[in-house]
Design a protein around this motif. Structure first.
Motif, PDB file in Angstrom:
ATOM      1  N   LYS A  37      35.177  22.172  42.697  1.00  0.00           N
ATOM      2  CA  LYS A  37      34.648  22.634  43.625  1.00  0.00           C
ATOM      3  C   LYS A  37      34.675  23.786  43.614  1.00  0.00           C
ATOM      4  N   GLU A  38      34.565  25.434  42.359  1.00  0.00           N
ATOM      5  CA  GLU A  38      34.638  26.154  42.220  1.00  0.00           C
ATOM      6  C   GLU A  38      34.927  26.536  40.846  1.00  0.00           C
ATOM      7  N   PRO A  39      33.608  26.033  40.193  1.00  0.00           N
ATOM      8  CA  PRO A  39      33.361  26.176  38.429  1.00  0.00           C
ATOM      9  C   PRO A  39      33.283  27.639  38.099  1.00  0.00           C
ATOM     10  N   VAL A  40      32.892  29.029  38.727  1.00  0.00           N
ATOM     11  CA  VAL A  40      32.832  30.341  38.749  1.00  0.00           C
ATOM     12  C   VAL A  40      34.305  30.721  38.712  1.00  0.00           C
ATOM     13  N   LEU A  41      34.973  30.905  39.711  1.00  0.00           N
ATOM     14  CA  LEU A  41      36.606  31.007  39.385  1.00  0.00           C
ATOM     15  C   LEU A  41      37.302  30.653  38.488  1.00  0.00           C
ATOM     16  N   VAL A  42      37.086  28.948  37.996  1.00  0.00           N
ATOM     17  CA  VAL A  42      37.644  28.564  37.206  1.00  0.00           C
ATOM     18  C   VAL A  42      37.545  29.210  35.369  1.00  0.00           C
ATOM     19  N   VAL A  43      36.250  29.749  35.292  1.00  0.00           N
ATOM     20  CA  VAL A  43      35.232  29.980  34.152  1.00  0.00           C
ATOM     21  C   VAL A  43      36.417  31.373  34.142  1.00  0.00           C
ATOM     22  N   SER A  44      36.330  32.447  35.433  1.00  0.00           N
ATOM     23  CA  SER A  44      37.056  33.830  35.205  1.00  0.00           C
ATOM     24  C   SER A  44      37.816  34.219  35.024  1.00  0.00           C
ATOM     25  N   SER A  45      39.315  32.645  35.232  1.00  0.00           N
ATOM     26  CA  SER A  45      40.397  32.422  35.029  1.00  0.00           C
ATOM     27  C   SER A  45      40.376  32.458  33.694  1.00  0.00           C
ATOM     28  N   ILE A  46      39.600  31.448  32.772  1.00  0.00           N
ATOM     29  CA  ILE A  46      39.312  31.869  31.477  1.00  0.00           C
ATOM     30  C   ILE A  46      39.394  32.761  30.841  1.00  0.00           C
ATOM     31  N   CYS A  47      38.483  33.415  31.529  1.00  0.00           N
ATOM     32  CA  CYS A  47      38.584  34.904  30.633  1.00  0.00           C
ATOM     33  C   CYS A  47      38.687  35.818  30.857  1.00  0.00           C
ATOM     34  N   ASP A  48      39.983  35.825  32.100  1.00  0.00           N
ATOM     35  CA  ASP A  48      41.405  37.131  32.339  1.00  0.00           C
ATOM     36  C   ASP A  48      42.347  36.158  31.368  1.00  0.00           C
ATOM     37  N   LEU A  49      42.748  35.272  31.141  1.00  0.00           N
ATOM     38  CA  LEU A  49      43.672  34.954  30.090  1.00  0.00           C
ATOM     39  C   LEU A  49      43.286  34.630  29.054  1.00  0.00           C
ATOM     40  N   ALA A  50      41.720  34.836  28.651  1.00  0.00           N
ATOM     41  CA  ALA A  50      41.077  35.557  26.520  1.00  0.00           C
ATOM     42  C   ALA A  50      41.506  36.830  26.537  1.00  0.00           C
ATOM     43  N   ILE A  51      42.109  37.603  27.916  1.00  0.00           N
ATOM     44  CA  ILE A  51      41.621  38.719  27.514  1.00  0.00           C
ATOM     45  C   ILE A  51      43.033  39.362  27.929  1.00  0.00           C
ATOM     46  N   ILE A  52      44.423  38.940  28.584  1.00  0.00           N
ATOM     47  CA  ILE A  52      45.604  39.275  28.808  1.00  0.00           C
ATOM     48  C   ILE A  52      46.786  38.891  27.408  1.00  0.00           C
ATOM     49  N   MET A  53      46.238  37.383  27.259  1.00  0.00           N
ATOM     50  CA  MET A  53      47.086  36.748  26.050  1.00  0.00           C
ATOM     51  C   MET A  53      47.505  38.128  24.637  1.00  0.00           C
ATOM     52  N   PRO A  54      45.882  38.079  24.383  1.00  0.00           N
ATOM     53  CA  PRO A  54      46.456  39.535  23.314  1.00  0.00           C
ATOM     54  C   PRO A  54      47.410  40.080  23.017  1.00  0.00           C
ATOM     55  N   ILE A  55      47.038  40.959  25.079  1.00  0.00           N
ATOM     56  CA  ILE A  55      48.095  42.532  24.308  1.00  0.00           C
ATOM     57  C   ILE A  55      49.394  41.681  25.143  1.00  0.00           C
ATOM     58  N   VAL A  56      49.413  40.602  26.096  1.00  0.00           N
ATOM     59  CA  VAL A  56      51.396  39.819  25.783  1.00  0.00           C
ATOM     60  C   VAL A  56      51.895  39.595  24.387  1.00  0.00           C
TER      61      VAL A  56
END
Length: 83
Positions: A15-34
């Motif tokens: 349904k929304e591939p752009v949202l899935v990719v952006s959420s994966i990118c968000d996790l890639a940015i946040i995970m090293p910080i936490v």
């Protein structure tokens, strides 16, 4: 329940591939910080000297030529051995 969880990524991607990719990118940015490993990486970087001392001949009287390179070392890494 597991059927719904395994089907969710497939449905979301359809349904929304752009949202899935952006959420994966968000996790890639946040995970090293936490990540708990970030704390230990920072501690290792602080304890590692920028310049490693060279063994120089000297009797220890000249401040530019110490007797042992041990006087030039930075903080110890004893905490790393105790992990």
């Amino acid at each position: 329940m597991t059927g719904m969880l395994s089907a969710f990524p497939k449905i979301a991607w359809a349904k929304e591939p752009v949202l899935v990719v952006s959420s994966i990118c968000d996790l890639a940015i946040i995970m090293p910080i936490v990540s708990p490993y970030t704390k230990y990486a920072a501690m290792i970087n602080q304890a590692t000297p920028f310049n490693y001392p060279m063994a120089v001949p000297g009797n220890g009287k000249d401040p530019m030529c110490p007797a042992t390179p041990r006087t030039l070392r930075g903080p110890s890494l004893e905490w790393l051995k105790n992990l």
